[in-house]
Design an enzyme around this catalytic site. Structure first.
Site, PDB file in Angstrom:
ATOM      1  CG  ASP A 314      -2.134  -0.986   0.947  1.00  0.00           C
ATOM      2  OD1 ASP A 314      -2.369  -1.349  -0.219  1.00  0.00           O
ATOM      3  OD2 ASP A 314      -2.784  -1.377   1.909  1.00  0.00           O
ATOM      4  CE1 TYR A 398      -9.614  -3.479   5.671  1.00  0.00           C
ATOM      5  CE2 TYR A 398      -8.728  -4.650   3.787  1.00  0.00           C
ATOM      6  CZ  TYR A 398      -9.316  -4.660   5.029  1.00  0.00           C
ATOM      7  OH  TYR A 398      -9.598  -5.857   5.628  1.00  0.00           O
TER       8      TYR A 398
END
Lengths: 676, 676
Positions: A314, A398
């Protein structure tokens, strides 16, 4: 324009300047500017600047430099990456490198093109038709970076497109509630190269045949929607709660220099790590040169093809800075809020403002310390105020909320909250061993979130060591040990001398202390230090031979210690997009092994990296949007000061705090309560 | 006076009534009333009451009963303990037991007498003289309950008196900064039976000879005082921070019934456990029958006599309720505060009010959940409100802050903060392996704080099981397992069938779930449950054969599961004062071993006990008063609901939250900032 501090992120003007220099260098190449960011000065120069330059303006300033990454249409590759280091003072290119076989972080424009390519592909369209979706269904394509599984040639980008549908005609309908039995692989040149039908029960594999959507999986929106437009009215029982600071905040900000109580630090920000903190001091004493989240890896645990291709870096692939939310007053932060903006660049090399990416505010944190003298019944109590620096990122489904908390007792806590929506996959009526059914036909697969917090210490200087201390019971029947009643215990410690990875062990109270052996506490007689309060977490479950393990590397140990090197910021390597492994922290350590001059970590400039996270086997309570899951790491002084650093915090008084009594005696149960 | 709820603590009138009945029963014995407390009804009756009686007032109420402990002058013992159970409805004695060889919890009047006896003893006075203390020194005697070390006859009380001095003429001067080389043992009949000179270096043992006080250990008050009268002026940089709730609190209280958001529970309080919580429900669904801190043990790790006698059962010996602070508005709690009072009794059996022992208030806890749809850039964010029930105890030198936090996502957190002052011992210029020198001549010895949180679940009913789940990598080369790329992992779980102690293992992500196998979640297809989020802690270091281990018992495992039995509330036994061991949780389990009907814990009424705490090897930053050290345990629903229980919390808005922007643009750095 004032002279920037060497740790200041590039200003808009510097971004323009760097782009201009690079454009001139790459004449005619039509560069796609992916990154124009500060190249932080060599630490050697910074130490000299910070020690001298803090006070002495005649001290030489480090060169101001930019790191620029562009992609160009190369000779053999349609998307060749070039990295340039630009001297912004002289206007010269310091370094220029063609990074063959490497890819920069995700290009959202390209991802949108991949999505469109999918929708335009007639085979995909035919597959969608064969699903026989409910009337009104709108298909949504979610492109993901391809997590290397060894099945594709890596020289070109591959994009995995996952399919969902919206049944409600609202742009914020939760399409993750309707994962479809379809997946497409898209090539660098935006061709659909493969279509998968997804496995849907434990023993099933990818299939040739399409299977129509099971209309019995359609379920009420109340089970799957999170957007208030699509929900029943919210609960009304939560009364307003407001924070006021009638005399204003206790912090002050000058540019990127933040001062609060006895703390000072410089706030940094870049596209990849997001919030970074530099030159952190307490009462002027140096504690940390730099603190940052260095990487995140989210591998999924479903072994069935193509799910091993779900494994997200990420930071390296997406960028915590790029995906930082524009924080809103009264929503993301409560009280008196100072926002910091970030700056990035457009594909054309123009400055791009990322507004309100960091918020800074204070919070009450309960009681800092208290003692009641039982002889006099006199209580002395102080409340704890903390300074919070928060940033929130959205990475597809997310959200992560990252916050540094600074305390009046000279401790630092780093809090991560995971929230947002689970990435989902279709499932039949079966149950599988790698996920939880959170709604009809919706599997929330098991996965891990592994974070790497990079701690670059400067504990009273730069020559630091890592000490590992354990508490052990003394032997009971050893004639050489005085422990007649069997209650004795003592500590054993060792100082780490070479780079490597270490593990946690709460059973021995294993404690990791970053110490300065050259500075002895005048009272305790021991080296000054800070200790790590780790977040106990399971390490990476993927097999050491797997691509997940070989690409991420940092997930195999909870604590790593390395010798500081400029530009060694990322424990899974500089370029994680479709990486093949062997570029992370353990490889770096391996490459220096035996070279004592380069790998010694005792009384040296060291870096400590803490791996933590969660093995997230979803529960249905994480659906359709997940309540924040907190993970906390701490750094606390240990024999660094000569006493409690928060001892001088003023005692709490009702006069200052203006609390309000609730009770029958005031007749105040639901209304506005009188102040006493 | 309204009929009390069966969980309500005894009212003042009931205390009077119980004392009257007992006084009549013990005519002429002049009882010293140590305890007059609620004897909670048998659970069998309570289940019937709660299930039926909640709604149906014709349902029979359990008998209202008091547990009374008195000491009387016995035939052979000057301090004989008698326990009586009194039926307050009928006025009859249900049970009366002479507890030979047992002692009730610490009698502070007796401790003061022991202190006086020490000071009046001419040998002690001579010893003090031989110390040649600085002019103006005032000696302070700190009596401690004797932690059994096997060297004294247990039939009578022994008190250990530790000596300190105050050099500053102020009642709140920190005498722990001047521990003296002296210790006295006082007998039941208040005679000084032994005087010790304390060991003062690693190899030293108790000595016959006195050693004069080393005047070079006298140090500036700034190093050792915490009371504001004795300190330089405090920092003034911390600006006021206030919480306002213009529409009042979100909770409501009727007697001891507390309702907040979707939670309901009954607040209890007793002299020993302090705050207890009963019949905890969410949306009316039963979660926990009872939550309480059940015991605390603080053993010291210095093996040298007489230090093994320092080992405090802060609940069993001292009483968390007895020692609960009178909480102050604006000091111990911030915002809108509801206080609960406790009631205890005097030695004469009269009611004694313990005011403001529990505070109840709300806190903002950051973000509850957030998601930004990256396609629309629409963010939905809710803030988390928590309800806090806090109690603070002072046990001699230490303070503990205990708080239950209830969240809108149906999770519960139990937070312990340790603060207060370290118990100290004298030391020469040496360093020893069992403590930290925190000031000249002051050793802060290593010790542990071990807590036992008792969780009496009622997860959708009383037939519950404990499930232990782990996450494991799937094998990579097993032909029977499909894991071609080595990324697969899955969970393995087992259900515990017999009572016992279990250990934590973060490396396997070992998770403890309390489940109801009879209630299957309609969507996940798995039993409804709550999971324990443990506080990873080192267990008791004292040797299993030591008195510390044999007396505490609960410190050898992190998780215990037992079959529920009425009155089985304390994991180190009912009477811990000078106990000899063999009365705690492991002995109880051992006694039922093999008796399947009594020890089965699958689909039964079970109790789960979590041992956690800290191995506290002091740092100088804990001196002279310790910044709060937080320990947190959580309980979270796992597949209990059909989705996020906080999904219906209203989104956050600036209109409600009234936050204030700080920044150059408003010119607001230090003053009152305009609302936007």
């Amino acid at each position: 324009m004032s002279t920037p501090h060497p740790f200041d992120p590039l200003s808009p003007g510097e971004i323009v300047k760097a782009a201009t220099i690079v454009r001139r260098e790459l004449q005619g190449k039509d560069p796609n500017f992916r990154v124009i960011t500060l190249k932080e000065p060599p630490k050697r120069e910074m130490i000299s600047f910070l020690d001298g330059g803090h006070r002495d303006q005649t001290h030489p300033r480090p060169v101001r430099a930019a790191r620029v990454q562009v992609t160009i249409r190369g000779d053999s590759c349609p998307n060749e990456m070039v990295e340039l280091i630009v001297n912004l003072d002289s206007g010269l290119i310091i370094k220029k490198e063609h990074l063959v076989g490497k890819h920069p972080y995700i290009d959202s424009a390209y991802m949108q093109a991949a999505e469109k390519a999918c929708r335009a592909d007639p085979r995909v369209e035919a597959e969608i038709q064969s699903l026989k979706l409910p009337d009104g269904a709108k298909v949504v394509v979610e492109p993901w970076a391809y997590a290397t599984d060894g099945m594709n040639d890596m020289s070109a980008r591959t994009t995995m497109c996952w399919f969902y549908m919206r049944l409600v005609d609202h742009p914020d309908a939760n399409y993750y509630a309707y994962p479809l039995d379809l997946c497409a692989e898209v090539s660098e040149d935006l061709q659909v190269t493969r279509i998968y039908h997804l496995p849907s029960s434990e023993d099933e594999r990818i299939r040739k045949d399409a299977r129509p959507y099971d209309h019995s999986k359609v379920h009420p929106t109340a089970l799957s929607e999170y957007h208030p437009d699509l929900r029943p009215p919210p609960r009304t029982t939560t009364k307003p709660y407001q924070v006021i600071q009638p005399e204003g905040p206790s912090f002050s900000v000058e540019g990127n220099l933040l001062s609060w109580e006895k703390w000072s630090m410089r706030v940094g920000f870049n596209y990849r790590e997001g919030l970074t903190l530099h030159d952190i001091r307490y009462e002027g004493r140096s504690l940390f040169y730099r603190l940052s989240l260095a990487e995140m890896f989210v591998p999924y645990g479903d072994p069935r093809t193509p799910y091993p291709r779900k494994g997200a870096f990420d930071l390296g692939n997406d960028g915590a800075g790029m995906n930082a939310n524009n924080l809103r007053l009264g929503c993301d932060c409560l009280g008196l809020i100072k926002y910091f903006d970030g700056w990035h660049n457009t594909a054309g090399g123009e400055p791009l403002k990322l507004p309100n990416v960091v918020c800074c505010h204070e919070q009450d944190d309960g009681i800092l310390w208290k003692h009641t003298n039982h002889r006099t019944q006199n209580a002395v109590v102080t409340r704890s105020r903390i300074l919070v620096l928060q940033t929130i990122i959205t990475v597809s489904n997310y959200e992560y909320i990252f916050a540094f908390h600074f305390s009046q007792d000279a401790s630092i806590h780093y809090e991560v909250r995971a929230t947002g929506i689970l990435s989902t996959a279709p499932i039949n009526n079966d149950h599988v061993g790698y996920g939880t059914v959170v709604a009809p036909g919706v599997l929330a697969p098991y996965h891990q979130h592994l974070f790497s917090l990079r701690i670059d210490p400067a504990i009273d200087g730069h020559a630091n060591s890592l000490q590992v201390e354990e508490s052990h019971a003394m032997p009971i029947n050893d004639p050489d040990v005085h422990n007649p009643l069997g209650v004795g215990y003592t500590t054993q410690s060792k100082i780490i001398t070479t780079e490597g990875g270490l593990d946690l062990d709460f059973a021995s109270n294993r404690t990791f202390k970053i110490i300065n052996e050259g500075k002895v506490n005048p009272i305790t007689g021991t080296p000054v230090g800070f200790k790590l309060l780790p977040c106990y977490s399971q390490m990476l479950l993927a097999h050491p031979q797997s691509y997940h393990a070989r690409r991420s590397e940092f997930g195999s140990h909870a604590v790593w210690v390395t010798r500081y090197q400029d530009d060694e910021l990322f424990p899974s390597g500089q370029h994680t997009m479709q990486s093949l492994g062997g570029e992370g922290i353990s490889s770096t350590i391996e490459s220096r092994k035996g070279d004592v001059a380069a790998s010694g970590v005792r009384n040296e400039d060291i870096v400590v990296w803490h791996t933590f996270g969660s093995t997230h086997n979803p529960r249905i309570e994480d659906w359709p949007v997940m309540p924040s899951e907190k993970m906390i790491v701490g750094l606390k002084p240990v024999n660094f000061f000569t006493g409690n650093p928060g001892l001088d915090v003023a005692v709490s008084t009702q006069e200052q705090n203006q609390s309000v009594l609730v009770g029958d005696e005031t007749g105040c149960k639901t209304g506005v309560c009188p102040r006493l």
